[in-house]
Design a protein around this motif. Structure first.
Motif, mmCIF file in Angstrom:
data_model
loop_
_atom_site.group_PDB
_atom_site.id
_atom_site.type_symbol
_atom_site.label_atom_id
_atom_site.label_comp_id
_atom_site.label_asym_id
_atom_site.label_seq_id
_atom_site.Cartn_x
_atom_site.Cartn_y
_atom_site.Cartn_z
ATOM 1 N N LYS A 108 -1.021 42.978 20.967
ATOM 2 C CA LYS A 108 -2.001 42.395 20.042
ATOM 3 C C LYS A 108 -2.220 43.196 18.766
ATOM 4 N N PRO A 109 -2.332 44.540 18.836
ATOM 5 C CA PRO A 109 -2.599 45.277 17.590
ATOM 6 C C PRO A 109 -1.571 45.010 16.489
ATOM 7 N N GLN A 110 -0.360 44.651 16.865
ATOM 8 C CA GLN A 110 0.683 44.383 15.874
ATOM 9 C C GLN A 110 0.800 42.885 15.551
ATOM 10 N N ARG A 111 -0.002 42.053 16.220
ATOM 11 C CA ARG A 111 0.130 40.596 16.079
ATOM 12 C C ARG A 111 1.594 40.194 16.296
ATOM 13 N N LEU A 112 2.218 40.835 17.309
ATOM 14 C CA LEU A 112 3.653 40.671 17.498
ATOM 15 C C LEU A 112 4.036 39.245 17.869
ATOM 16 N N ASN A 113 3.209 38.569 18.672
ATOM 17 C CA ASN A 113 3.560 37.202 19.053
ATOM 18 C C ASN A 113 3.614 36.282 17.842
ATOM 19 N N ASP A 114 2.670 36.451 16.912
ATOM 20 C CA ASP A 114 2.692 35.639 15.691
ATOM 21 C C ASP A 114 3.948 35.928 14.866
ATOM 22 N N ILE A 115 4.275 37.208 14.733
ATOM 23 C CA ILE A 115 5.466 37.586 13.969
ATOM 24 C C ILE A 115 6.718 37.012 14.624
ATOM 25 N N ARG A 116 6.768 37.101 15.930
ATOM 26 C CA ARG A 116 7.936 36.609 16.671
ATOM 27 C C ARG A 116 8.118 35.111 16.460
ATOM 28 N N LEU A 117 7.040 34.350 16.601
ATOM 29 C CA LEU A 117 7.135 32.898 16.440
ATOM 30 C C LEU A 117 7.493 32.504 15.009
ATOM 31 N N GLN A 118 6.927 33.201 14.043
ATOM 32 C CA GLN A 118 7.251 32.916 12.644
ATOM 33 C C GLN A 118 8.720 33.210 12.357
ATOM 34 N N THR A 119 9.237 34.292 12.932
ATOM 35 C CA THR A 119 10.647 34.645 12.729
ATOM 36 C C THR A 119 11.564 33.590 13.323
ATOM 37 N N VAL A 120 11.267 33.168 14.547
ATOM 38 C CA VAL A 120 12.094 32.148 15.195
ATOM 39 C C VAL A 120 12.007 30.832 14.432
ATOM 40 N N ALA A 121 10.814 30.452 14.002
ATOM 41 C CA ALA A 121 10.644 29.207 13.243
ATOM 42 C C ALA A 121 11.473 29.228 11.960
ATOM 43 N N GLN A 122 11.484 30.372 11.257
ATOM 44 C CA GLN A 122 12.246 30.467 10.015
ATOM 45 C C GLN A 122 13.748 30.355 10.285
ATOM 46 N N LEU A 123 14.226 30.976 11.351
ATOM 47 C CA LEU A 123 15.655 30.881 11.684
ATOM 48 C C LEU A 123 16.035 29.451 12.073
ATOM 49 N N LEU A 124 15.129 28.746 12.714
ATOM 50 C CA LEU A 124 15.398 27.345 13.040
ATOM 51 C C LEU A 124 15.471 26.493 11.775
ATOM 52 N N ARG A 125 14.603 26.793 10.829
ATOM 53 C CA ARG A 125 14.673 26.070 9.548
ATOM 54 C C ARG A 125 16.017 26.326 8.866
ATOM 55 N N GLU A 126 16.419 27.595 8.852
ATOM 56 C CA GLU A 126 17.662 27.966 8.169
ATOM 57 C C GLU A 126 18.902 27.447 8.882
ATOM 58 N N SER A 127 18.770 27.114 10.162
ATOM 59 C CA SER A 127 19.931 26.628 10.915
ATOM 60 C C SER A 127 20.385 25.254 10.460
ATOM 61 N N GLY A 128 19.483 24.499 9.830
ATOM 62 C CA GLY A 128 19.801 23.140 9.414
ATOM 63 C C GLY A 128 19.678 22.122 10.532
ATOM 64 N N ALA A 129 19.284 22.545 11.707
ATOM 65 C CA ALA A 129 19.136 21.626 12.838
ATOM 66 C C ALA A 129 17.924 20.731 12.635
ATOM 67 N N SER A 130 18.039 19.480 13.082
ATOM 68 C CA SER A 130 16.910 18.556 12.996
ATOM 69 C C SER A 130 16.333 18.219 14.367
ATOM 70 N N ARG A 131 17.083 18.554 15.426
ATOM 71 C CA ARG A 131 16.613 18.288 16.799
ATOM 72 C C ARG A 131 16.511 19.627 17.519
ATOM 73 N N ILE A 132 15.273 20.019 17.846
ATOM 74 C CA ILE A 132 14.991 21.355 18.365
ATOM 75 C C ILE A 132 14.426 21.265 19.776
ATOM 76 N N LEU A 133 14.916 22.129 20.666
ATOM 77 C CA LEU A 133 14.413 22.220 22.037
ATOM 78 C C LEU A 133 13.946 23.649 22.296
ATOM 79 N N ASP A 134 12.684 23.793 22.717
ATOM 80 C CA ASP A 134 12.125 25.108 23.045
ATOM 81 C C ASP A 134 12.026 25.214 24.566
#
Length: 452
Positions: free
Chosen positions: A257-283
């Protein structure tokens, strides 16, 4: 009724140490309703088979607490109990193989924690749900399942099949896990427990299902059937597992929590998914759908879906996500047609919750069966753990983690996996970067190679 267990790794006679039954002897045990015998019809250095044979005494069944005649007038005298694997057989397992079920071996303790190639065969199992139900119960546990219906009468095939099946399981598993799976699932499948189901049965279910049942896609069905549809008792067990899951999630988030690591992790993954060009995403392992919520408002994604084993987590996700986001309850280790057709798959802090010997099932599902163009995997970097305040030395970030890898171990897993399946892989640090130990989270980005 009997159970065969075959061990196929040299020296195969190690099975005797695991079962605490010497292969050169016949072992006999007195039970409340008859006798049980353990013997070895096959013993060699390469293959060893142990048989647990149970003989039920029909008179003792009637005089004891066996079938109560609810089916028809002679039900106490004419029934299938002496011939099929049932709750009687689970009791025999717990008594005859008690040390093996508990994972104890004084002479060869190192064997207990080893996953070994085992085959189990039950020639007659009462299965009112049929072959598909049996398959759905055992396949998520990592077994190759061979299940065949038994005819009512071989002389009259036109009569069709009986409510009984023959079951064979094959897998590389710990023996104590195989026995715990059989101990819980046989009476759940049969649904004819011969003894009173009370609070002590909840404790048994929690104890024997602790390591695998909370993640099973049929958890609710198994719990209800094992406890004979006693809602109060089933709710106790389900609440206990939900409470444990919440504590596990909270424990890891509290550390990070002190690093807000979960937020950073999700934002990083979301950005890579955007950059992938994929339109159909499965988590996969979507939990409460936090990653999907980040993506749901963006028009570039034509289809979003998540899958998780926890019904409670999916319920919370459903409350917070748009209706067009699809949610599936299921296992990450089990082939599922609903998961087909996605261009990108994410597994955020998922793999460390899976036993290492079962990771190949996940690999086959994601990279073999689904084969998306992009796969993103994140997992803790064990080297960073010493920098977290309040985390004891040598401890994982929470107790449900089956492993936590160093950066080198992560690469040793990901690089050959990519090569075998036609992907390239790159590694990305997530979170504050330390020169000596790296970042708290490590991320692997798999991209499918484009054929020239």
């Amino acid at each position: 009724m009997y159970l065969e267990i075959t061990y196929q790794r040299e020296p195969a006679t190690d099975l005797g140490y695991l079962l605490h039954k010497h292969p050169e002897r016949v072992h006999t045990f007195a039970l409340s309703y008859g006798q049980a015998h353990v013997f070895y019809p096959e013993v060699s250095e390469t293959r060893c088979t142990a048989v647990l044979l149970m003989e039920l005494d029909p008179v003792k069944l009637v005089r004891g607490r066996g079938p109560h005649g609810s089916g028809f007038a002679l039900d106490q005298y004419v029934n299938d109990r002496p011939y099929v694997a049932s709750s009687f057989f689970s009791v025999a397992l717990s008594q005859v193989y008690s040390s093996a079920l508990a994972g104890r071996s004084s002479e060869r303790p190192e064997l207990v924690e080893q996953a070994v190639p085992l085959e189990a065969r039950l020639p007659v199992l009462s299965a009112s749900g049929g072959c598909e139900r049996v398959r759905r119960l055992f396949a998520p546990l990592g077994y190759e399942v061979e299940v065949a219906p038994l005819p009512l009468d071989e002389a009259y095939p036109e009569w069709g099949n009986s409510p009984y099946v023959q079951l064979t399981l094959r897998g590389t598993v710990r023996l104590k896990d195989l026995l715990s799976h059989l101990y819980v699932l046989i009476p759940a499948i049969d649904h004819e427990k011969h003894y009173w189901v009370g609070e002590d049965e909840v404790a048994k279910l929690l104890r024997h299902g602790e390591e695998w049942l909370p993640q099973h896609p049929e958890r609710e069905w198994i719990t209800m059937r094992y406890l004979k549809y006693q809602r109060r008792l089933a709710d106790q067990a389900l609440a206990k597992w939900s409470e444990s899951s919440a504590l596990e999630e909270g424990g890891e988030e509290q550390v990070e929590k002190p690093q807000r690591l979960n937020d950073i992790r999700l934002q990083t993954v979301a950005q890579l998914l955007r950059e992938s060009g994929a339109s159909r995403i499965l988590d996969l392992g979507c939990g409460e759908g936090k990653l999907l919520r980040l993506l749901a408002s963006e028009r570039r994604f034509a289809k979003l879906a998540g899958m998780d084993v926890s019904i409670e987590a999916l319920r919370r996700a459903r409350e917070r996500l748009p209706e067009e986001v699809e949610l599936f309850q299921g296992s990450l280790l089990y082939r599922d047609e609903r998961l087909q057709g996605f261009e990108a798959v994410s597994l955020v802090e998922v793999i460390e919750h899976i036993e290492p010997d079962r990771l190949p099932l996940l690999e086959q599902l994601v990279f073999g069966e689904l084969g998306p163009a992009t796969v993103i995997v994140t997992t803790p970097n064990r080297e960073y753990n010493d920098l977290f305040e309040g985390l004891e030395e040598g401890k994982f970030r929470h107790h449900d983690h089956r492993f936590e890898w160093t950066r080198a171990q992560f690469a040793e897993w990901a690089e050959p996996l990519a090569k075998r399946n036609g992907y390239t892989v790159s590694f990305h640090p997530v979170g504050p970067l330390d020169e000596a130990v790296g970042a708290p989270t490590q991320l692997a980005l798999f991209r499918k190679e484009i054929e020239a």
